[in-house]
Design a protein around this motif. Structure first.
Motif, PDB file in Angstrom:
ATOM      1  N   VAL A 206       6.153  66.275  95.306  1.00 39.05           N
ATOM      2  CA  VAL A 206       6.937  65.096  95.665  1.00 39.05           C
ATOM      3  C   VAL A 206       8.386  65.377  95.300  1.00 39.05           C
ATOM      4  O   VAL A 206       8.713  65.631  94.136  1.00 39.05           O
ATOM      5  N   LYS A 207       9.282  65.341  96.294  1.00 41.37           N
ATOM      6  CA  LYS A 207      10.688  65.645  96.078  1.00 41.37           C
ATOM      7  C   LYS A 207      11.478  64.342  95.979  1.00 41.37           C
ATOM      8  O   LYS A 207      11.621  63.606  96.963  1.00 41.37           O
ATOM      9  N   LEU A 208      11.980  64.066  94.785  1.00 42.85           N
ATOM     10  CA  LEU A 208      12.770  62.850  94.571  1.00 42.85           C
ATOM     11  C   LEU A 208      14.122  62.983  95.260  1.00 42.85           C
ATOM     12  O   LEU A 208      14.822  63.995  95.087  1.00 42.85           O
ATOM     13  N   ASP A 209      14.495  61.973  96.017  1.00 42.68           N
ATOM     14  CA  ASP A 209      15.784  61.991  96.694  1.00 42.68           C
ATOM     15  C   ASP A 209      16.920  62.101  95.679  1.00 42.68           C
ATOM     16  O   ASP A 209      16.885  61.486  94.603  1.00 42.68           O
ATOM     17  N   MET A 210      17.953  62.864  96.026  1.00 42.17           N
ATOM     18  CA  MET A 210      19.033  63.142  95.084  1.00 42.17           C
ATOM     19  C   MET A 210      19.780  61.887  94.641  1.00 42.17           C
ATOM     20  O   MET A 210      20.356  61.844  93.551  1.00 42.17           O
ATOM     21  N   GLN A 211      19.791  60.852  95.469  1.00 38.11           N
ATOM     22  CA  GLN A 211      20.519  59.641  95.097  1.00 38.11           C
ATOM     23  C   GLN A 211      19.891  58.940  93.896  1.00 38.11           C
ATOM     24  O   GLN A 211      20.563  58.174  93.202  1.00 38.11           O
TER      25      GLN A 211
ATOM     26  N   ALA B 272      12.952  67.297  91.438  1.00 38.64           N
ATOM     27  CA  ALA B 272      14.181  66.509  91.574  1.00 38.64           C
ATOM     28  C   ALA B 272      15.207  67.300  92.364  1.00 38.64           C
ATOM     29  O   ALA B 272      15.555  68.429  92.000  1.00 38.64           O
ATOM     30  N   GLU B 273      15.707  66.699  93.451  1.00 42.05           N
ATOM     31  CA  GLU B 273      16.740  67.324  94.270  1.00 42.05           C
ATOM     32  C   GLU B 273      18.125  66.897  93.779  1.00 42.05           C
ATOM     33  O   GLU B 273      18.290  65.851  93.164  1.00 42.05           O
ATOM     34  N   GLY B 274      19.122  67.725  94.086  1.00 39.44           N
ATOM     35  CA  GLY B 274      20.508  67.347  93.848  1.00 39.44           C
ATOM     36  C   GLY B 274      20.956  67.434  92.405  1.00 39.44           C
ATOM     37  O   GLY B 274      21.889  66.727  92.004  1.00 39.44           O
ATOM     38  N   ILE B 275      20.334  68.315  91.602  1.00 37.48           N
ATOM     39  CA  ILE B 275      20.772  68.482  90.213  1.00 37.48           C
ATOM     40  C   ILE B 275      22.050  69.324  90.215  1.00 37.48           C
ATOM     41  O   ILE B 275      22.030  70.493  90.578  1.00 37.48           O
ATOM     42  N   GLU B 276      23.149  68.702  89.826  1.00 43.34           N
ATOM     43  CA  GLU B 276      24.441  69.396  89.844  1.00 43.34           C
ATOM     44  C   GLU B 276      25.063  69.511  88.456  1.00 43.34           C
ATOM     45  O   GLU B 276      25.955  70.341  88.252  1.00 43.34           O
TER      46      GLU B 276
ATOM     47  N   HIS C 226      22.588  65.255  85.156  1.00 43.62           N
ATOM     48  CA  HIS C 226      21.549  65.121  86.175  1.00 43.62           C
ATOM     49  C   HIS C 226      20.241  65.748  85.697  1.00 43.62           C
ATOM     50  O   HIS C 226      19.153  65.206  85.941  1.00 43.62           O
ATOM     51  N   LEU C 227      20.340  66.885  85.029  1.00 43.54           N
ATOM     52  CA  LEU C 227      19.152  67.574  84.547  1.00 43.54           C
ATOM     53  C   LEU C 227      18.407  66.711  83.536  1.00 43.54           C
ATOM     54  O   LEU C 227      17.171  66.593  83.584  1.00 43.54           O
ATOM     55  N   LEU C 228      19.139  66.093  82.628  1.00 41.47           N
ATOM     56  CA  LEU C 228      18.516  65.225  81.637  1.00 41.47           C
ATOM     57  C   LEU C 228      17.839  64.041  82.312  1.00 41.47           C
ATOM     58  O   LEU C 228      16.713  63.648  81.951  1.00 41.47           O
ATOM     59  N   THR C 229      18.497  63.468  83.324  1.00 42.15           N
ATOM     60  CA  THR C 229      17.913  62.348  84.045  1.00 42.15           C
ATOM     61  C   THR C 229      16.647  62.777  84.777  1.00 42.15           C
ATOM     62  O   THR C 229      15.646  62.050  84.802  1.00 42.15           O
ATOM     63  N   ALA C 230      16.674  63.964  85.370  1.00 42.13           N
ATOM     64  CA  ALA C 230      15.496  64.470  86.080  1.00 42.13           C
ATOM     65  C   ALA C 230      14.307  64.612  85.132  1.00 42.13           C
ATOM     66  O   ALA C 230      13.170  64.271  85.483  1.00 42.13           O
ATOM     67  N   ARG C 231      14.568  65.128  83.935  1.00 45.13           N
ATOM     68  CA  ARG C 231      13.498  65.242  82.938  1.00 45.13           C
ATOM     69  C   ARG C 231      12.919  63.864  82.619  1.00 45.13           C
ATOM     70  O   ARG C 231      11.705  63.671  82.532  1.00 45.13           O
ATOM     71  N   THR C 232      13.809  62.894  82.438  1.00 42.70           N
ATOM     72  CA  THR C 232      13.376  61.543  82.099  1.00 42.70           C
ATOM     73  C   THR C 232      12.516  60.943  83.206  1.00 42.70           C
ATOM     74  O   THR C 232      11.600  60.163  82.944  1.00 42.70           O
TER      75      THR C 232
ATOM     76  N   GLY D 201      13.366  71.625  89.399  1.00 43.40           N
ATOM     77  CA  GLY D 201      14.659  71.138  89.820  1.00 43.40           C
ATOM     78  C   GLY D 201      15.266  71.982  90.918  1.00 43.40           C
ATOM     79  O   GLY D 201      14.943  73.165  91.081  1.00 43.40           O
ATOM     80  N   GLN D 202      16.163  71.367  91.673  1.00 49.17           N
ATOM     81  CA  GLN D 202      16.860  72.034  92.763  1.00 49.17           C
ATOM     82  C   GLN D 202      18.253  71.436  92.856  1.00 49.17           C
ATOM     83  O   GLN D 202      18.435  70.230  92.724  1.00 49.17           O
ATOM     84  N   GLY D 203      19.257  72.285  93.065  1.00 44.67           N
ATOM     85  CA  GLY D 203      20.619  71.780  93.206  1.00 44.67           C
ATOM     86  C   GLY D 203      21.634  72.813  92.775  1.00 44.67           C
ATOM     87  O   GLY D 203      21.289  73.915  92.318  1.00 44.67           O
ATOM     88  N   TRP D 204      22.910  72.465  92.889  1.00 47.41           N
ATOM     89  CA  TRP D 204      23.983  73.418  92.598  1.00 47.41           C
ATOM     90  C   TRP D 204      24.000  73.835  91.130  1.00 47.41           C
ATOM     91  O   TRP D 204      24.568  74.866  90.788  1.00 47.41           O
TER      92      TRP D 204
END
Length: 420
Positions: free
Chosen positions: A168-173, A203-207, A211-217, A223-226
């Motif tokens: 399941v890929k969470l939208d970056m927004q 989690a998409e859009g980790i820049e 963002h990384l901390l939020t994705a973990r939460t 993760g995927q992103g710049w």
């Protein structure tokens, strides 16, 4: 490059790849393939390229061209088979045969690559039977399925169980609005699905580090992103990595068994009259109109005369905010009313003997399944054997089975998705 026809004819598409990274270890576990048109042309942007192809009626063929380009690039880079290659698929490509010149690249992918096919929630609402056939075909090949951009549209939450995605890929927004109540509802629904199914949350859009901390939460493990890397050609050598787990085929294939057969095997069956079942049926229909996330509503009416004007109006109101509302019965059209998917049944179809109402949302699930005993007396006194369940897994099995009757497709029509 004169026009989109020349681009497709010349197969003038290249693939770049963005790494997918295990958040806990920082190791690359796969890559997502992203298509690009010829540099310096309007078609360099994949959105403009596909928009032009759709306008020209060649988006299905272009989709094959893009996937084949990704497979060839992976072969040329000698991508390690432990790594997972994520490849997007356009909905209409499920009905487009693979062009003969691209079959070798697809065959190589089938035998040498570990592929996860990405699809969006709009696909199941457009063509549910084709989508489920396509996902079954992918899984037969040992490939996985990912549901992309989850959270971009509330519909994706209700449709997620039918796709039964491995990832399941969470939208970056969502990463950019962590305090929004809607984000919390999406994350809760995805977490519940992942916990019950074992699916991976990406989690998409980790820049940024934030963002990384939020994705973990949010429960993401990949993760995927710049923050991890921008799209670019695959490296010449890719080190082996841990394999992303795949879920395998769901318990019930679409269109192989009826909802009553699925539920009655595991729930007690009671005998009653049509008049006694009507309030329960309407109660379940009302559930489809409740809550902030729209649910799926699927119903079998036996014959079109039972899908009364009043019922049509109720279903049409639900369809205004639901991702999928369907009515099946003898004599029903493919679209009985705007927004309602229909399916006409044959007089010998096993569904003709069933009265089913199934509701599936992110946080609710209920099914009434009933089998007609064939009485010929007054309508309210007709008897049915019935069962009711709120067991989410069982309701979803029944719903998946029913979806196979919506715009059914022959298996060979989709066989080219992953050539045997």
């Amino acid at each position: 490059m004169h026009d989109i026809h020349e681009l497709v004819d010349r197969r003038a598409v290249t693939a770049v790849f963005q790494p997918l990274v295990d958040i806990a270890t920082g190791r690359v576990v796969g890559y997502e393939a992203l298509s690009r048109g010829p540099a310096g042309t309007p078609y360099e942007s994949p959105m403009q390229m596909f928009a032009a192809a759709r306008a020209a009626g060649r988006d299905g063929e272009l989709d094959w061209v893009c996937r084949a380009a990704a497979y060839r690039a992976a072969r040329e880079a000698d991508l390690d088979p432990t790594l997972t290659l994520f490849v997007n698929m356009e909905p209409r490509a499920w009905r487009a045969p693979c062009p003969a010149d691209l079959i070798p690249a697809v065959e190589h992918a089938r035998h040498r690559l570990r592929v996860v096919t990405e699809m969006t929630e709009r696909a199941i609402a457009e063509d549910p039977a084709a989508l489920l056939s396509a996902t079954a075909n992918c899984r037969t090949a040992g490939w996985g399925v990912a549901l992309d951009d989850v959270g971009a549209d509330p519909m994706s939450l209700a449709l997620m169980p039918f796709v039964h995605p491995d990832v399941v890929k969470l939208d970056m927004q969502l990463l950019r609005r962590p305090d929004d109540p809607y984000t919390a509802r999406v994350v809760a629904a995805v977490s519940a699905y992942a916990e019950s199914s074992g699916a991976v949350v990406l989690a998409e859009g980790i820049e940024t580090a934030e963002h990384l901390l939020t994705a973990r939460t949010m429960g993401a493990t990949v993760g995927q992103g710049w923050h991890y890397g921008r799209p670019q050609p695959l490296p010449a050598a890719t080190p082996p990595s841990a394999r992303l787990p795949l879920l395998g085929t769901p318990a019930v294939a679409p269109g192989t068994r009826t909802p009553f057969a699925v539920v009655s095997e595991r729930r007690p069956v009671t005998r009653t009259t049509k008049a006694a079942l009507m309030p329960l049926s309407r109660h379940l229909e009302a559930l489809a109109g409740e809550g902030p996330e729209p649910p799926v509503l699927l119903a079998c009416f036996q014959e079109s005369r039972h899908f009364t004007p009043a019922t049509m109006r109720r279903f049409a109101r639900i369809a205004e905010h639901s991702p999928l509302v369907a009515a099946l019965g003898v004599g029903l059209d493919a679209e009985p009313m705007p927004g309602i998917r229909g399916a006409g049944l044959g007089t010998a179809d096993p569904l003709r003997g069933e009265w089913n109402v199934i509701v599936v949302g992110p946080h609710q699930a209920a099914a009434l399944v009933a089998h007609d005993l064939g009485d010929t007396g007054p309508e309210p006194e007709r008897r049915f054997d019935f069962a009711v369940t709120h067991d989410r897994a069982l309701v979803i099995e029944a719903a998946r089975a029913l979806l196979g009757w919506l715009a059914p497709v022959r298996s060979e029509a989709l066989a080219g998705l992953v050539p045997a």
